[in-house]
Design an enzyme around this catalytic site. Structure first.
Site, short mmCIF file in Angstrom:
data_model
loop_
_atom_site.label_atom_id
_atom_site.label_comp_id
_atom_site.label_asym_id
_atom_site.label_seq_id
_atom_site.Cartn_x
_atom_site.Cartn_y
_atom_site.Cartn_z
N ASP A 1 -12.75 3.06 -1.31
CA ASP A 1 -11.96 3.29 -0.11
C ASP A 1 -12.81 4.09 0.86
O ASP A 1 -14.02 3.97 0.84
CB ASP A 1 -10.65 3.97 -0.51
CG ASP A 1 -9.56 3.69 0.47
OD1 ASP A 1 -9.80 3.06 1.48
OD2 ASP A 1 -8.43 4.14 0.21
N HIS A 2 -12.21 4.89 1.68
CA HIS A 2 -12.98 5.58 2.72
C HIS A 2 -14.21 6.29 2.16
O HIS A 2 -14.20 6.71 1.01
CB HIS A 2 -12.14 6.68 3.38
CG HIS A 2 -10.81 6.18 3.80
ND1 HIS A 2 -9.75 7.00 3.98
CD2 HIS A 2 -10.38 4.93 4.07
CE1 HIS A 2 -8.71 6.28 4.34
NE2 HIS A 2 -9.07 5.02 4.40
N TYR B 1 -15.15 4.46 7.48
CA TYR B 1 -15.63 3.12 7.14
C TYR B 1 -17.11 2.88 7.47
O TYR B 1 -17.47 1.86 8.03
CB TYR B 1 -14.74 2.06 7.80
CG TYR B 1 -13.39 1.97 7.11
CD1 TYR B 1 -13.27 1.31 5.89
CD2 TYR B 1 -12.27 2.59 7.64
CE1 TYR B 1 -12.05 1.25 5.24
CE2 TYR B 1 -11.04 2.54 6.98
CZ TYR B 1 -10.95 1.86 5.79
OH TYR B 1 -9.75 1.79 5.12
N HIS C 1 -7.64 0.48 -4.51
CA HIS C 1 -8.46 1.29 -3.59
C HIS C 1 -8.88 2.51 -4.39
O HIS C 1 -8.02 3.22 -4.90
CB HIS C 1 -7.64 1.78 -2.41
CG HIS C 1 -7.35 0.73 -1.37
ND1 HIS C 1 -6.63 1.01 -0.23
CD2 HIS C 1 -7.70 -0.57 -1.29
CE1 HIS C 1 -6.54 -0.09 0.50
NE2 HIS C 1 -7.17 -1.07 -0.10
N CYS D 1 -3.69 2.76 -4.43
CA CYS D 1 -4.67 3.53 -3.67
C CYS D 1 -4.67 4.97 -4.18
O CYS D 1 -3.71 5.71 -3.97
CB CYS D 1 -4.32 3.48 -2.19
SG CYS D 1 -5.42 4.47 -1.18
N HIS E 1 0.85 -1.19 0.00
CA HIS E 1 0.00 0.00 0.00
C HIS E 1 0.89 1.24 0.00
O HIS E 1 1.88 1.29 0.71
CB HIS E 1 -0.88 -0.02 1.27
CG HIS E 1 -1.96 1.01 1.27
ND1 HIS E 1 -1.71 2.35 1.51
CD2 HIS E 1 -3.29 0.92 1.04
CE1 HIS E 1 -2.85 3.02 1.44
NE2 HIS E 1 -3.82 2.18 1.14
C1 DNO Z 1 -6.67 3.14 5.74
C2 DNO Z 1 -6.03 2.07 5.04
C3 DNO Z 1 -4.66 1.72 5.59
C4 DNO Z 1 -4.21 0.46 4.91
C5 DNO Z 1 -2.82 0.06 5.27
C6 DNO Z 1 -2.39 -1.10 4.41
O1 DNO Z 1 -7.84 3.26 5.67
O2 DNO Z 1 -5.99 2.32 3.68
O3 DNO Z 1 -4.72 1.54 6.97
O4 DNO Z 1 -5.07 -0.57 5.29
O5 DNO Z 1 -1.93 1.09 5.10
O6 DNO Z 1 -1.38 -1.80 5.04
#
Ligand code: DNO
Length: 358
Positions: free
Chosen positions: A317-318, A331, A272, A245, A207
Site C-alpha cells: 500500500d502507500h 504513491y 493491501h 487493508c 475497502h
Molecule cells: C488510498 C486508498 C483508497 C482506496 C479506496 C477504495 O490510498 O486505499 O483511496 O482506493 O478507499 O475504494
C-alpha cells in the site's frame, strides 16, 4: 499470492509502466478511470484503451481500484436505482476485458482522510500523517481550506474540488443516516450487483474505512472484525469480498489483522499491505513496511496469508516519499518497491520453512 502495483494511468502517474514491470514478482497494475465521476458508466473503449497500454509490458489489468459508489446509493435515495443499473453496466464492461477484482468503498462523503500529506520524518523522508487535534470537532470546510492553502492540488480521492463544493448539502443529507441505515443501503446494493459480478467472474472487494472510526460525525460500517463479518454474511457469495487493508484497519490497535485473515481468507480477493506507527494519543504516521518501524506486525500478517495459502492479489500500500522523489502522496515508486521486496522476502522464508517441515 500475486503482486500488483497501483498505477494512476498514462499522463496521470509519475511512474512508467516499464519501471513497474522491473519490480521483481510484478504481475499487474491496479487501475481505474480516474476521470469518471462516481455513478458514470465506464465505456468499453476506455477500458480497452487501458488494456492496450498495459499488456505490452507483460502486466495485467485484473484489479480495478475503485469503481466509486454514487452518494445516492449510500444514502438510499430514489435516484440510486439508475446508479445501480449504471454500476452493473460498468461491471459487465469490465468483465468483458478480463477484470477479476473490483475494489470499492462505502465511506460517506470522503474517501481516506489524512491531515498532512508530506509530514517530515526524522530521517528526512516525508509521509502521510493523521493528527486528531486537526480533525476532532472541526468543521470539515476549515480542513479543506487548510489543504487548499498548503498544497497546489487536492490529490486525495474524495477531496476533489467538484465534490467539495457540495459539502454542506452532503453533510445535511447524512445527518439522519445511522450505521444501520448505511448497512441496509449496502445490502440493497450488494443484493443487486453480486449476481452480475458472479456472472462476469468478478469478485467485489469492499475497502475498510480509513481511518476505522467515525470522522466529522459521519457513519462508518467497515471498521472492525464484526463489521466485516456482517458484510460477508449480507450476501453469501465468493463475489462478495473484502479488500483487507492493514493500514486502514490498523489505527485501531485492537483490530487483530492476522485473525481477520485467518477468518475471512476465502472472501479476501485483494490485500493491501502497509505499516503505520500509532502514537499514544491515537495520531498515526505511515512508515516503511518493516515490522520494527511501525505498530503493525507485518511479519505476522504475511505469515497469516502464507498459512492460509493466499493466492489472491496484493499490493504494497502507500509508501513514504524517499530519495527526493516527487510523486503523488503515498504513491511513489521507491518505498513501495522496497515494501514488495520485504513482503516477498518474508513469504519466501515462510515457504522455505514449510518445505523444510515436509
Ligand atoms: C488510498 C486508498 C483508497 C482506496 C479506496 C477504495 O490510498 O486505499 O483511496 O482506493 O478507499 O475504494
Amino acid at each position: 499470492m500475486k503482486t500488483t502495483f497501483r498505477w494512476y494511468g498514462l499522463g496521470n502517474d509519475t511512474i512508467p509502466l516499464s519501471y513497474i514491470k522491473q519490480i521483481p514478482s510484478m504481475s499487474g497494475v491496479v487501475w481505474a478511470l480516474h476521470d469518471m465521476a462516481a455513478g458514470e458508466v465506464w465505456p468499453e473503449e476506455r477500458i480497452a484503451e487501458v488494456k492496450a497500454q498495459v499488456e505490452p509490458y507483460g502486466l495485467n489489468i485484473d484489479v480495478v481500484e475503485s469503481v466509486n459508489i454514487h452518494e445516492s446509493i449510500k444514502l438510499g435515495t430514489p435516484e440510486r436505482e439508475q446508479y445501480i443499473e449504471n454500476y452493473k453496466t460498468t461491471l459487465r464492461n469490465l468483465g468483458k476485458y478480463g477484470v477479476k477484482v473490483v475494489c470499492y468503498n462505502f465511506m460517506p462523503v470522503f474517501d481516506w482522510i489524512r491531515t498532512d500529506l508530506f509530514k517530515e520524518t526524522e530521517d528526512g523522508a516525508t509521509a502521510l500523517f493523521y493528527e486528531h487535534a486537526r480533525i476532532d470537532g472541526i468543521d470539515p470546510k476549515i480542513l479543506v481550506k487548510q489543504f487548499e492553502e498548503n498544497s497546489k492540488e487536492l490529490t486525495l480521492p474524495g477531496w476533489e474540488p467538484e465534490r467539495l463544493k457540495h459539502l454542506d448539502k452532503l453533510f445535511d443529507l447524512y445527518k439522519e443516516v445511522k450505521e444501520e441505515d448505511l448497512r441496509a443501503n449496502l445490502k440493497y446494493f450488494l443484493d443487486q450487483i453480486i449476481p452480475v459480478a458472479e456472472e462476469m467472474g468478478i469478485k467485489m472487494a469492499i475497502h475498510p474505512d480509513d481511518p476505522p472510526f467515525s470522522v466529522f460525525g459521519l457513519p462508518r460500517i467497515v471498521k472492525c472484525y464484526e463489521d466485516l463479518q456482517k458484510i460477508v454474511e449480507m450476501v453469501d457469495s465468493p463475489s462478495n469480498g473484502i479488500t483487507l487493508c492493514s493500514g486502514a484497519l490498523g489505527p485501531n490497535l485492537s483490530n487483530d489483522i492476522p485473525k481477520m485473515i485467518r477468518a475471512f481468507h476465502h472472501r479476501i480477493p485483494f490485500a493491501h499491505i502497509r505499516n503505520i506507527k500509532v502514537f499514544e494519543n491515537g495520531d498515526f504516521l505511515e512508515t516503511s513496511h518493516l515490522t520494527s518501524d511501525g505498530s503493525l506486525d507485518i511479519t505476522e500478517i504475511v505469515k497469516a496469508y502464507h498459512e492460509v495459502g493466499f493466492d489472491g492479489y496484493y499490493r504494497p500500500d502507500h509508501g513514504r516519499h524517499i530519495w527526493e522523489e516527487k510523486c503523488r502522496p503515498g504513491y511513489g515508486l521507491y518505498d513501495r518497491a522496497l515494501g514488495i521486496m520485504y513482503i516477498q522476502g518474508l513469504w519466501d522464508a515462510f515457504e522455505k520453512a514449510k518445505q523444510g517441515e515436509k
